[in-house]
Design a protein around this motif. Structure first.
Motif, mmCIF file in Angstrom:
data_model
loop_
_atom_site.group_PDB
_atom_site.id
_atom_site.type_symbol
_atom_site.label_atom_id
_atom_site.label_comp_id
_atom_site.label_asym_id
_atom_site.label_seq_id
_atom_site.Cartn_x
_atom_site.Cartn_y
_atom_site.Cartn_z
ATOM 1 N N SER A 74 0.822 -1.209 0.000
ATOM 2 C CA SER A 74 0.000 0.000 0.000
ATOM 3 C C SER A 74 0.855 1.257 0.000
ATOM 4 C CB SER A 74 -0.913 0.007 1.231
ATOM 5 O OG SER A 74 -1.778 -1.103 1.216
ATOM 6 N N GLU A 75 1.822 1.315 0.911
ATOM 7 C CA GLU A 75 2.578 2.543 1.111
ATOM 8 C C GLU A 75 3.742 2.714 0.139
ATOM 9 O OE1 GLU A 75 1.633 5.009 3.124
ATOM 10 O OE2 GLU A 75 -0.131 3.765 3.513
ATOM 11 N N ALA A 76 4.479 1.635 -0.104
ATOM 12 C CA ALA A 76 5.671 1.748 -0.954
ATOM 13 C C ALA A 76 5.360 1.546 -2.425
ATOM 14 C CB ALA A 76 6.740 0.744 -0.513
ATOM 15 N N ALA A 77 4.366 0.705 -2.717
ATOM 16 C CA ALA A 77 4.110 0.349 -4.113
ATOM 17 C C ALA A 77 2.813 0.925 -4.668
ATOM 18 C CB ALA A 77 4.096 -1.175 -4.263
ATOM 19 N N GLY A 78 1.970 1.508 -3.826
ATOM 20 C CA GLY A 78 0.729 2.101 -4.314
ATOM 21 C C GLY A 78 -0.270 1.081 -4.826
ATOM 22 N N VAL A 79 -0.305 -0.087 -4.178
ATOM 23 C CA VAL A 79 -1.191 -1.176 -4.597
ATOM 24 C C VAL A 79 -2.310 -1.344 -3.572
ATOM 25 C CG1 VAL A 79 -1.324 -3.660 -5.073
ATOM 26 C CG2 VAL A 79 0.716 -2.375 -5.719
ATOM 27 N N ARG A 80 -3.531 -1.564 -4.032
ATOM 28 C CA ARG A 80 -4.611 -1.903 -3.108
ATOM 29 C C ARG A 80 -4.335 -3.289 -2.555
ATOM 30 N NH1 ARG A 80 -10.265 -0.356 -6.034
ATOM 31 N NH2 ARG A 80 -9.836 -2.368 -6.986
ATOM 32 N N ALA A 81 -4.262 -3.397 -1.223
ATOM 33 C CA ALA A 81 -3.930 -4.671 -0.607
ATOM 34 C C ALA A 81 -4.706 -4.834 0.689
ATOM 35 C CB ALA A 81 -2.433 -4.755 -0.340
ATOM 36 N N MET A 82 -5.032 -6.101 1.013
ATOM 37 C CA MET A 82 -5.797 -6.356 2.226
ATOM 38 C C MET A 82 -5.397 -7.676 2.865
ATOM 39 S SD MET A 82 -9.455 -7.235 0.363
ATOM 40 C CE MET A 82 -10.380 -7.270 1.877
ATOM 41 N N VAL A 83 -5.512 -7.707 4.198
ATOM 42 C CA VAL A 83 -5.353 -8.941 4.959
ATOM 43 C C VAL A 83 -6.666 -9.187 5.700
ATOM 44 C CG1 VAL A 83 -2.846 -8.797 5.214
ATOM 45 C CG2 VAL A 83 -4.308 -7.655 6.882
ATOM 46 N N PHE A 84 -6.836 -10.384 6.233
ATOM 47 C CA PHE A 84 -8.113 -10.766 6.834
ATOM 48 C C PHE A 84 -7.951 -11.095 8.318
ATOM 49 C CE2 PHE A 84 -8.152 -12.497 2.411
ATOM 50 C CZ PHE A 84 -8.962 -11.510 1.866
ATOM 51 N N THR A 85 -7.137 -10.317 9.033
ATOM 52 C CA THR A 85 -6.771 -10.696 10.400
ATOM 53 C C THR A 85 -7.270 -9.717 11.458
ATOM 54 O OG1 THR A 85 -4.622 -9.648 9.985
ATOM 55 C CG2 THR A 85 -4.754 -12.038 9.712
ATOM 56 N N GLU A 86 -8.251 -8.887 11.133
ATOM 57 C CA GLU A 86 -8.819 -8.004 12.137
ATOM 58 C C GLU A 86 -9.535 -8.883 13.175
ATOM 59 O OE1 GLU A 86 -11.321 -5.255 14.171
ATOM 60 O OE2 GLU A 86 -12.178 -6.670 12.772
ATOM 61 N N GLU A 87 -9.144 -8.765 14.438
ATOM 62 C CA GLU A 87 -9.460 -9.777 15.445
ATOM 63 C C GLU A 87 -10.947 -10.067 15.645
ATOM 64 O OE1 GLU A 87 -7.436 -9.198 19.127
ATOM 65 O OE2 GLU A 87 -5.461 -9.409 18.226
ATOM 66 N N PRO A 88 -11.821 -9.087 15.827
ATOM 67 C CA PRO A 88 -13.228 -9.434 16.038
ATOM 68 C C PRO A 88 -13.836 -10.219 14.872
ATOM 69 C CG PRO A 88 -12.836 -7.190 16.750
ATOM 70 C CD PRO A 88 -11.591 -7.637 16.036
ATOM 71 N N VAL A 89 -13.518 -9.799 13.654
ATOM 72 C CA VAL A 89 -14.066 -10.496 12.484
ATOM 73 C C VAL A 89 -13.451 -11.889 12.360
ATOM 74 C CG1 VAL A 89 -14.337 -10.424 9.984
ATOM 75 C CG2 VAL A 89 -14.503 -8.316 11.309
ATOM 76 N N LEU A 90 -12.142 -11.982 12.582
ATOM 77 C CA LEU A 90 -11.448 -13.269 12.489
ATOM 78 C C LEU A 90 -12.029 -14.262 13.494
ATOM 79 C CD1 LEU A 90 -8.905 -14.707 11.164
ATOM 80 C CD2 LEU A 90 -7.717 -14.051 13.259
ATOM 81 N N THR A 91 -12.210 -13.820 14.737
ATOM 82 C CA THR A 91 -12.718 -14.737 15.757
ATOM 83 C C THR A 91 -14.187 -15.073 15.527
ATOM 84 O OG1 THR A 91 -13.107 -12.858 17.260
ATOM 85 C CG2 THR A 91 -11.019 -14.048 17.495
ATOM 86 N N ALA A 92 -14.946 -14.123 14.982
ATOM 87 C CA ALA A 92 -16.346 -14.423 14.667
ATOM 88 C C ALA A 92 -16.424 -15.506 13.593
ATOM 89 C CB ALA A 92 -17.070 -13.162 14.209
ATOM 90 N N ARG A 93 -15.616 -15.362 12.549
ATOM 91 C CA ARG A 93 -15.611 -16.376 11.485
ATOM 92 C C ARG A 93 -15.202 -17.735 12.033
ATOM 93 N NH1 ARG A 93 -12.080 -13.153 8.394
ATOM 94 N NH2 ARG A 93 -13.300 -11.485 7.484
ATOM 95 N N ALA A 94 -14.133 -17.733 12.843
ATOM 96 C CA ALA A 94 -13.647 -18.992 13.405
ATOM 97 C C ALA A 94 -14.709 -19.627 14.293
ATOM 98 C CB ALA A 94 -12.364 -18.754 14.187
ATOM 99 N N ASN A 95 -15.394 -18.813 15.071
ATOM 100 C CA ASN A 95 -16.421 -19.321 15.973
ATOM 101 C C ASN A 95 -17.622 -19.858 15.209
ATOM 102 O OD1 ASN A 95 -17.495 -19.572 18.769
ATOM 103 N ND2 ASN A 95 -19.031 -18.125 18.001
ATOM 104 N N ASP A 96 -18.021 -19.147 14.160
ATOM 105 C CA ASP A 96 -19.225 -19.523 13.423
ATOM 106 C C ASP A 96 -19.005 -20.651 12.429
ATOM 107 O OD1 ASP A 96 -20.512 -17.539 14.813
ATOM 108 O OD2 ASP A 96 -20.513 -16.102 13.148
ATOM 109 N N HIS A 97 -17.840 -20.653 11.791
ATOM 110 C CA HIS A 97 -17.641 -21.580 10.673
ATOM 111 C C HIS A 97 -16.406 -22.471 10.804
ATOM 112 C CE1 HIS A 97 -20.750 -19.261 8.630
ATOM 113 N NE2 HIS A 97 -20.060 -18.171 8.871
ATOM 114 N N GLY A 98 -15.621 -22.291 11.862
ATOM 115 C CA GLY A 98 -14.392 -23.066 12.031
ATOM 116 C C GLY A 98 -13.186 -22.312 11.496
#
Length: 199
Positions: A74-98
């Motif tokens: 994002s910062e050095a290369a100007g590319v749209r990039a994303m990770v999926f490790t935001e804790e509340p969402v990550l734990t909700a997914r893990a809790n609901d779906h494994g």
């Protein structure tokens, strides 16, 4: 476990290992390290030019690596990039779906053809990484994998470009992955074609 007695020994061993990194394509054909890096860099450049997204996934130490890579993209290369490790969402997914679904589900929701999925896994066999790669392929994404440990790990056979570090020591595999990704996300090929970069 590390066997080296000094920092110099560790760095020498890591240097030798870096030169032994193996790169393959989707067919399993061997590529040189330079060719593999060039192709992976071009994938990132193509994503940026098409205003597509790079998605990244990893567990534990590999999660820290992909978060760092997301920042560099994002910062050095100007590319749209994303990770999926935001804790509340990550734990909700893990809790609901494994836990095996935690990367697969957002890829199913958000990935579009032409996006790029990058996975980092020391073992190359984590269920959530394999499922992420399979879903990304189904959604029309290109794939780049980084793995280590066993040479026949399943991740290594799923990417368009696959970087494999031939070691079973976490410290070496993770250090090698970080160095490789640094080159891909902040190296000369990316920055020389960044919009507004000096030519």
């Amino acid at each position: 476990m590390l066997q080296e007695r000094t920092m110099a020994d560790f760095l020498e061993s890591l240097n030798q290992l870096m030169l032994q990194v193996q790169v393959t394509d989707l067919t399993g054909s061997a590529l040189s390290l330079e060719d593999g890096a060039e192709r992976a860099c071009q994938m990132i450049i193509d994503v940026r030019a098409a205003l597509r997204t790079v998605m990244l996934g990893g567990n534990g130490g590999s999660s820290a690596i992909v978060s760092h890579a997301q920042n560099d993209l994002s910062e050095a290369a100007g590319v749209r990039a994303m990770v999926f490790t935001e804790e509340p969402v990550l734990t909700a997914r893990a809790n609901d779906h494994g836990y095996g679904s935690v990367f697969e589900r957002p890829i199913e929701l958000w990935a579009e053809p032409g996006d790029l999925m990058v996975t980092v896994s020391s073992s190359g066999k984590s269920e959530n990484i394999i499922r992420a790669l399979q879903m990304a392929r189904k959604q029309g994404c290109n794939l780049v994998t980084f793995s280590g440990f066993s040479s026949d790990n399943p991740s290594r056979g799923l990417g368009d470009i696959n970087f494999y570090v031939p070691s079973s020591v976490y410290a070496y595999v993770e250090s090698a992955h970080m160095a490789l990704i640094h080159f891909l996300t902040a190296g000369p090929a990316i920055n020389s074609t960044k919009p507004g970069a000096p030519r």
